[in-house]
Motif scaffolding. Structure first.
Motif, PDB file in Angstrom:
ATOM      1  N   GLU A  54      -1.558  16.856  -9.809  1.00  0.00           N
ATOM      2  CA  GLU A  54      -0.829  17.083 -11.058  1.00  0.00           C
ATOM      3  C   GLU A  54      -0.519  15.780 -11.795  1.00  0.00           C
ATOM      4  O   GLU A  54      -0.102  15.811 -12.951  1.00  0.00           O
ATOM      5  N   ARG A  55      -0.731  14.650 -11.143  1.00  0.00           N
ATOM      6  CA  ARG A  55      -0.386  13.366 -11.744  1.00  0.00           C
ATOM      7  C   ARG A  55      -1.509  12.805 -12.605  1.00  0.00           C
ATOM      8  O   ARG A  55      -1.253  11.976 -13.479  1.00  0.00           O
ATOM      9  N   THR A  88       0.835  -1.211   0.000  1.00  0.00           N
ATOM     10  CA  THR A  88       0.000   0.000   0.000  1.00  0.00           C
ATOM     11  C   THR A  88       0.864   1.253   0.000  1.00  0.00           C
ATOM     12  O   THR A  88       0.538   2.246  -0.656  1.00  0.00           O
ATOM     13  N   THR A  89       1.976   1.221   0.709  1.00  0.00           N
ATOM     14  CA  THR A  89       2.900   2.353   0.704  1.00  0.00           C
ATOM     15  C   THR A  89       3.419   2.619  -0.702  1.00  0.00           C
ATOM     16  O   THR A  89       3.517   3.770  -1.132  1.00  0.00           O
ATOM     17  N   LEU A  90       3.742   1.562  -1.433  1.00  0.00           N
ATOM     18  CA  LEU A  90       4.210   1.719  -2.810  1.00  0.00           C
ATOM     19  C   LEU A  90       3.134   2.360  -3.680  1.00  0.00           C
ATOM     20  O   LEU A  90       3.417   3.279  -4.460  1.00  0.00           O
ATOM     21  N   ALA A 141       0.755   7.434  -6.244  1.00  0.00           N
ATOM     22  CA  ALA A 141      -0.327   8.420  -6.234  1.00  0.00           C
ATOM     23  C   ALA A 141       0.138   9.798  -5.799  1.00  0.00           C
ATOM     24  O   ALA A 141      -0.561  10.786  -6.030  1.00  0.00           O
ATOM     25  N   GLY A 142       1.318   9.874  -5.172  1.00  0.00           N
ATOM     26  CA  GLY A 142       1.802  11.156  -4.670  1.00  0.00           C
ATOM     27  C   GLY A 142       1.387  11.443  -3.239  1.00  0.00           C
ATOM     28  O   GLY A 142       1.565  12.567  -2.743  1.00  0.00           O
ATOM     29  N   LEU A 143       0.853  10.445  -2.551  1.00  0.00           N
ATOM     30  CA  LEU A 143       0.398  10.611  -1.170  1.00  0.00           C
ATOM     31  C   LEU A 143       1.502  10.318  -0.158  1.00  0.00           C
ATOM     32  O   LEU A 143       1.350  10.606   1.026  1.00  0.00           O
TER      33      LEU A 143
END
Length: 355
Positions: free
Chosen positions: A80-81, A43-45, A50-52
């Motif tokens: 922006e992504r 989930t971290t990846l 996502a830029g989060l």
């Protein structure tokens, strides 16, 4: 050209390394599943893409455009992504209708009113809920809410869609139906998708490729067939499928053949990673590969039937021999007592144990 490319991504929280140099690529029109146990970093990846979350090293690019570059100090904001993101909780606005929930990303991007209406209608129709536009989330089933969340992610036609456990809130039967439907939808729309799941059956059913994470590193990646049939480590062998583990001592036979010694009985198998002659090892075999045989023979052990569970289309059996326990399946009911179990050599992986 790959739609999404991740190169040597690293992230830590304080002194704790979460991602330790992860690389992967998602080809156009491909679904890649991020699979692994809790805490593996999957989930971290996804959140990094996502830029989060902000890594401290590595690169992320989509269709050749860099989104993150640790060395260059580049880190585009999530908005922006232009990526589609479906959360595990769906995160629908309870006070907004289905139409308003799906339209929200377009309004943030200042899309004109007429265009909003047509694009929302197209997104809802594409996933089979065009008739639900005026309802509120509490008036929908779990499966319908999941489709609304997906429509919201698709409405602005992102290059890549990110799915974080998208089916985890559904009951078992609906989940099976939804994964077939979701796989078909992503394929029909020609999307590229990165999907987080802890369910290996879901990963195999939906994905073109699987990336198995273990403690922030890539343990193995490949097609579902490769991941299931050709594991490279004990972790990979045991994580995929339903398995029996046979503890023993490894012996290296002629030509490097792998042999597992279990209390003086020997079973031939395939080495799963490096083996040390005389080292503690484990044999791993899929339950459906074990066969109830008609008598003694090569790669067979005599065991006692201890329990039998009726599953409808088959029986699940539990055999014991001292401290050793083996589970397998049978299409017919067995008599109690002793039986010979065969562990086919091409299906038995012999893996070294640490320590």
């Amino acid at each position: 050209m790959a739609d999404l490319v991740i190169e040597n991504l690293k992230l830590r929280y304080g002194a704790l390394d979460i991602l330790k140099g992860v690389s992967l690529s998602v080809e156009k029109g491909q679904i890649v599943a991020l699979l692994g146990p809790s805490g593996s970093g999957k989930t971290t990846l996804l959140r990094c893409v996502a830029g989060l979350e902000e890594p401290f090293a590595g690169k992320i690019s989509i269709a050749g455009k860099p989104f993150f570059d640790g060395a260059a100090g580049l880190n585009l904001a999530p908005e922006e992504r232009g990526l589609g993101l479906v959360f595990q909780s769906y995160a629908l606005w309870p006070h907004k209708t289905v139409f308003e929930n799906v339209a929200y990303p377009l309004k943030l991007r200042k899309v004109s009113g007429a265009d909003v209406k047509s694009r929302v209608a197209r997104a809802l129709e594409s996933i089979g809920i065009g008739h639900l536009g005026e309802r509120y989330p509490h008036q929908l089933s779990g499966g319908q809410q999941q489709r609304v969340a997906l429509a919201r992610a698709l409405v602005y036609e992102p290059p890549v869609i990110l799915l974080d456990e998208p089916l985890s809130n559904l009951d078992a039967k609906l989940r099976e139906e939804a994964r077939v439907w979701l796989r078909q939808l992503i394929s029909d729309l020609g999307l590229s998708a990165l999907c987080v799941t802890h369910d290996q059956v879901e990963a195999m059913a939906m994905a073109d490729r699987i990336l198995l994470l273990n403690g922030g590193v890539v343990e193995q990646q490949g097609t579902p067939e490769e991941m299931y049939a050709k594991p490279v480590s004990l972790f990979a062998a045991e994580f995929m499928g339903a398995n029996t583990r046979l503890p023993g001592i490894a012996k290296v036979g002629p030509g490097g053949a792998a042999i597992l010694d279990i209390g003086g009985e020997t079973l031939s198998g395939i080495a799963c990673g490096p083996l040390a002659d005389g080292g503690k090892s484990a044999g791993v075999i899929r339950l459906e590969r074990i066969r109830v045989a008609d008598g003694p023979g090569p790669n067979r052990l005599k065991m006692t039937l201890a329990a039998e569970m009726y599953l409808g289309e088959r029986y699940e059996l539990l055999f014991k021999r001292g401290d050793l326990q083996v589970r397998t399946f049978s299409t017919t009911k067995l008599a109690g007592g002793d039986h010979w179990l065969e562990f086919p050599a091409p299906s038995l992986w012999v893996c070294a144990l640490e320590g």
